[in-house]
Design a protein around this motif. Structure first.
Motif, PDB file in Angstrom:
ATOM      1  N   THR A 118       0.670  -1.134  -0.030  1.00 54.42           N
ATOM      2  CA  THR A 118       0.002   0.039   0.035  1.00 54.42           C
ATOM      3  C   THR A 118       0.781   1.372  -0.057  1.00 54.42           C
ATOM      4  OG1 THR A 118      -1.701  -1.450   1.387  1.00 54.42           O
ATOM      5  CG2 THR A 118      -1.723   1.184   1.158  1.00 54.42           C
ATOM      6  N   ASP A 119       2.008   1.244   0.542  1.00 56.80           N
ATOM      7  CA  ASP A 119       2.786   2.312   0.608  1.00 56.80           C
ATOM      8  C   ASP A 119       3.335   2.858  -0.561  1.00 56.80           C
ATOM      9  OD1 ASP A 119       4.929   0.518  -0.004  1.00 56.80           O
ATOM     10  OD2 ASP A 119       5.584   0.138   2.180  1.00 56.80           O
ATOM     11  N   ILE A 160       4.311  -1.409  19.024  1.00 58.25           N
ATOM     12  CA  ILE A 160       4.050  -2.340  17.963  1.00 58.25           C
ATOM     13  C   ILE A 160       3.077  -1.911  17.042  1.00 58.25           C
ATOM     14  CG2 ILE A 160       3.193  -4.606  17.297  1.00 58.25           C
ATOM     15  CD1 ILE A 160       3.938  -5.468  20.141  1.00 58.25           C
ATOM     16  N   GLY A 161       3.456  -1.845  15.677  1.00 57.15           N
ATOM     17  CA  GLY A 161       2.651  -1.094  14.805  1.00 57.15           C
ATOM     18  C   GLY A 161       2.880  -1.577  13.410  1.00 57.15           C
ATOM     19  N   MET A 162       2.492  -0.743  12.428  1.00 58.23           N
ATOM     20  CA  MET A 162       2.723  -1.444  10.861  1.00 58.23           C
ATOM     21  C   MET A 162       3.170  -0.048  10.189  1.00 58.23           C
ATOM     22  SD  MET A 162      -1.003  -3.216  10.368  1.00 58.23           S
ATOM     23  CE  MET A 162      -1.465  -4.679  10.893  1.00 58.23           C
ATOM     24  N   GLY A 163       4.458  -0.014  10.063  1.00 63.15           N
ATOM     25  CA  GLY A 163       5.251   1.182   9.963  1.00 63.15           C
ATOM     26  C   GLY A 163       5.294   1.704   8.324  1.00 63.15           C
ATOM     27  N   ALA A 164       4.962   0.326   7.323  1.00 65.68           N
ATOM     28  CA  ALA A 164       5.134   0.490   5.853  1.00 65.68           C
ATOM     29  C   ALA A 164       6.486   1.009   5.592  1.00 65.68           C
ATOM     30  CB  ALA A 164       4.162   1.437   5.420  1.00 65.68           C
ATOM     31  N   LYS A 165       6.875   1.637   4.535  1.00 62.03           N
ATOM     32  CA  LYS A 165       8.157   1.855   4.439  1.00 62.03           C
ATOM     33  C   LYS A 165       8.414   3.556   4.914  1.00 62.03           C
ATOM     34  CE  LYS A 165       7.800   4.085  -0.204  1.00 62.03           C
ATOM     35  NZ  LYS A 165       8.364   4.290  -1.736  1.00 62.03           N
ATOM     36  N   TYR A 166       7.449   4.286   5.337  1.00 62.32           N
ATOM     37  CA  TYR A 166       7.356   5.520   5.814  1.00 62.32           C
ATOM     38  C   TYR A 166       7.707   5.501   7.593  1.00 62.32           C
ATOM     39  CZ  TYR A 166       5.561   6.376   1.388  1.00 62.32           C
ATOM     40  OH  TYR A 166       5.408   6.805  -0.008  1.00 62.32           O
ATOM     41  N   PHE A 167       7.361   4.736   8.290  1.00 60.58           N
ATOM     42  CA  PHE A 167       7.351   4.689   9.495  1.00 60.58           C
ATOM     43  C   PHE A 167       7.088   5.823  10.138  1.00 60.58           C
ATOM     44  CE2 PHE A 167      10.286   1.556   7.628  1.00 60.58           C
ATOM     45  CZ  PHE A 167       9.914   0.378   8.477  1.00 60.58           C
ATOM     46  N   LYS A 222      13.235  -3.213   0.938  1.00 61.42           N
ATOM     47  CA  LYS A 222      12.904  -1.765   0.839  1.00 61.42           C
ATOM     48  C   LYS A 222      12.641  -1.541   2.103  1.00 61.42           C
ATOM     49  CE  LYS A 222       8.361  -1.406  -0.269  1.00 61.42           C
ATOM     50  NZ  LYS A 222       7.240  -1.220  -1.112  1.00 61.42           N
ATOM     51  N   TYR A 223      12.009  -2.288   3.148  1.00 62.61           N
ATOM     52  CA  TYR A 223      11.668  -1.739   4.498  1.00 62.61           C
ATOM     53  C   TYR A 223      13.036  -1.828   5.352  1.00 62.61           C
ATOM     54  CZ  TYR A 223       7.370  -3.168   2.685  1.00 62.61           C
ATOM     55  OH  TYR A 223       6.284  -2.961   1.716  1.00 62.61           O
ATOM     56  N   GLU A 224      13.893  -2.675   5.162  1.00 67.63           N
ATOM     57  CA  GLU A 224      15.204  -2.619   6.034  1.00 67.63           C
ATOM     58  C   GLU A 224      16.025  -1.329   5.530  1.00 67.63           C
ATOM     59  OE1 GLU A 224      15.944  -4.430   8.472  1.00 67.63           O
ATOM     60  OE2 GLU A 224      14.415  -6.170   8.078  1.00 67.63           O
ATOM     61  N   PHE A 225      15.857  -1.103   4.188  1.00 69.39           N
ATOM     62  CA  PHE A 225      16.690   0.134   3.873  1.00 69.39           C
ATOM     63  C   PHE A 225      15.989   1.515   4.387  1.00 69.39           C
ATOM     64  CE2 PHE A 225      16.850   3.744   0.876  1.00 69.39           C
ATOM     65  CZ  PHE A 225      18.169   4.240   0.682  1.00 69.39           C
ATOM     66  N   PRO A 232      13.984   4.017   9.885  1.00 72.91           N
ATOM     67  CA  PRO A 232      14.789   5.016  10.269  1.00 72.91           C
ATOM     68  C   PRO A 232      15.386   5.078  11.645  1.00 72.91           C
ATOM     69  CG  PRO A 232      12.569   5.136  10.468  1.00 72.91           C
ATOM     70  CD  PRO A 232      12.578   4.058  10.122  1.00 72.91           C
ATOM     71  N   LEU A 233      15.170   3.941  12.323  1.00 71.48           N
ATOM     72  CA  LEU A 233      15.827   3.696  13.735  1.00 71.48           C
ATOM     73  C   LEU A 233      16.482   2.327  13.989  1.00 71.48           C
ATOM     74  CD1 LEU A 233      12.929   5.588  15.460  1.00 71.48           C
ATOM     75  CD2 LEU A 233      15.080   6.755  15.126  1.00 71.48           C
ATOM     76  N   ASN A 234      17.501   2.390  14.794  1.00 77.31           N
ATOM     77  CA  ASN A 234      17.869   1.049  15.222  1.00 77.31           C
ATOM     78  C   ASN A 234      17.186   0.060  16.084  1.00 77.31           C
ATOM     79  OD1 ASN A 234      20.170  -0.805  15.176  1.00 77.31           O
ATOM     80  ND2 ASN A 234      20.739  -0.172  17.079  1.00 77.31           N
ATOM     81  N   CYS A 235      16.234   0.853  16.529  1.00 78.27           N
ATOM     82  CA  CYS A 235      15.203   0.122  17.583  1.00 78.27           C
ATOM     83  C   CYS A 235      14.027  -0.423  17.059  1.00 78.27           C
ATOM     84  CB  CYS A 235      15.009   1.013  18.819  1.00 78.27           C
ATOM     85  SG  CYS A 235      14.134   2.497  18.440  1.00 78.27           S
ATOM     86  N   ILE A 236      13.979  -0.432  15.794  1.00 75.19           N
ATOM     87  CA  ILE A 236      12.804  -1.029  15.296  1.00 75.19           C
ATOM     88  C   ILE A 236      13.213  -2.491  14.616  1.00 75.19           C
ATOM     89  CG2 ILE A 236      11.348  -0.814  13.291  1.00 75.19           C
ATOM     90  CD1 ILE A 236      11.618   2.224  13.153  1.00 75.19           C
ATOM     91  N   GLU A 237      12.441  -3.307  15.037  1.00 78.43           N
ATOM     92  CA  GLU A 237      12.498  -4.777  14.514  1.00 78.43           C
ATOM     93  C   GLU A 237      11.515  -5.091  13.534  1.00 78.43           C
ATOM     94  OE1 GLU A 237      11.823  -9.184  16.507  1.00 78.43           O
ATOM     95  OE2 GLU A 237      12.140  -7.660  17.799  1.00 78.43           O
ATOM     96  N   MET A 238      11.916  -5.622  12.469  1.00 74.77           N
ATOM     97  CA  MET A 238      10.897  -6.040  11.367  1.00 74.77           C
ATOM     98  C   MET A 238      10.311  -7.497  11.568  1.00 74.77           C
ATOM     99  SD  MET A 238      10.493  -3.141   9.642  1.00 74.77           S
ATOM    100  CE  MET A 238       9.330  -3.933   8.327  1.00 74.77           C
ATOM    101  N   GLN A 239       9.343  -7.510  11.502  1.00 76.34           N
ATOM    102  CA  GLN A 239       8.570  -8.945  11.591  1.00 76.34           C
ATOM    103  C   GLN A 239       7.662  -9.033  10.417  1.00 76.34           C
ATOM    104  OE1 GLN A 239       8.757 -11.352  13.604  1.00 76.34           O
ATOM    105  NE2 GLN A 239      10.199 -10.655  15.050  1.00 76.34           N
TER     106      GLN A 239
END
Length: 315
Positions: free
Chosen positions: A4-5, A42-49, A76-79, A82-89
């Motif tokens: 969607t992003d 805990i959220g859904m940051g898409a690529k914009y966060f 795309k999302y790892e790139f 914006p913050l080191n404290c965000i863990e992608m699931q």
């Protein structure tokens, strides 16, 4: 919905931005009772966060989890993270939520910002979240609250629509009058509140208090609903909090929502309106092209209104 992003710029959604700022004011009030600095988000940051950046800046969350269904484009999302404290699931929320590290020692703020219409999977997510959250945690979820608008036999069309979406969560007490357009919000909130009430009843000594029930529109109509979970000792301290300065707080379930439907404004329109605010008599504010109802809606939320400026990141 994955990807969607690529269709929506989450930075430029005016009413979503206002909603995020409202959340900040709510969280600041809660922060007087619970130290949000130690919460996980805990959220859904898409690529914009966008929400991750705002909440980390305001409250210093050190553990943040972004759930992303688009597991075919992880780079795309790892790139863009914006913050080191965000863990992608990666995976759908129904897959990810049961696997997260839920502990009684870490309170959470969960905001599941879906872009699809209300469905069974969302209600199952609510059940999972409520079964895991410790006292003092908050959860919210947003969904596309549009429904069919046929010119004939609309009640049956909407009934079939909800039955298909909700399956066994469909409230059998609904009647044809519940599918009138004016009842849309209450009809869709009924299975949500039923699910919340049933899930919290299993947690001995726990109470759910609704805090948010907002409708807004940055394109399609969206609804955000949610609140806080408290045990018997925390609820005593919670009752000392004062939310009287936050007119968007709605603690009663199945009541009128807070409407966040405001028109886009030019800079000149916004500045002219803000020159009068705050004021009791809004009738003195006259802007060509804007109705009295527009002015009333803007006056409700002007403190949270975003301004977008064109700038260059590169020279």
């Amino acid at each position: 919905m994955p990807d969607t992003d690529m269709k929506i710029n989450y930075y430029l959604r005016q009413q979503k931005t206002i909603e995020r700022r409202m959340f900040c004011h709510l969280f600041s009030s809660i922060n007087r009772l619970f130290d949000l600095h130690h919460y996980q988000y805990i959220g859904m940051g898409a690529k914009y966060f966008a929400d991750f950046l705002l909440f980390h800046r305001e409250f210093g969350f050190k553990k943040m989890v972004s759930i992303e269904a688009d597991n075919e484009n992880t780079q795309k999302y790892e790139f863009n993270k914006p913050l080191n404290c965000i863990e992608m699931q990666y995976g759908y929320s129904s897959e990810v939520l049961p696997k997260l590290n839920w502990t009684e020692t870490i309170r959470s703020i969960v905001w599941l910002d879906y872009d699809s219409q209300l469905n069974k999977s969302m209600l199952e997510d609510i059940e999972t979240i409520i079964s895991k959250l410790p006292s003092g945690s908050m959860f919210f979820f947003s969904f596309n609250s549009s429904w069919p608008t046929p010119t004939t036999n609309w009640a049956k069309a909407r009934e079939n629509f909800l039955r298909k979406k909700l399956e066994e969560y469909y409230p059998t007490s609904l009647t044809s009058k519940d599918f009138a357009e004016k009842n849309k919000h209450f009809t869709q909130c009924r299975p949500i509140n039923n699910t919340i009430d049933n899930a919290i009843s299993i947690r001995t000594g726990m109470t759910y208090i609704q805090l948010i029930d907002i409708i807004y529109q940055d394109g399609c109509e969206m609804t955000t609903i949610g609140g806080i979970i408290l045990n018997e000792s925390d609820i005593i301290n919670y009752q000392k909090l004062d939310f009287s300065h936050l007119d968007f707080i709605i603690t009663e379930q199945n009541t009128e929502p807070y409407s966040l439907k405001i028109p886009p404004l030019t800079y000149k329109e916004a500045i002219k309106i803000f020159e009068y605010l705050p004021c009791e008599d809004l009738s003195k504010i006259e802007i060509p092209g804007l109705t009295a109802e527009h002015i009333k809606q803007i006056a409700k939320v002007y403190r949270y209104y975003p301004f977008y400026l064109e700038t260059s990141l590169f020279t």
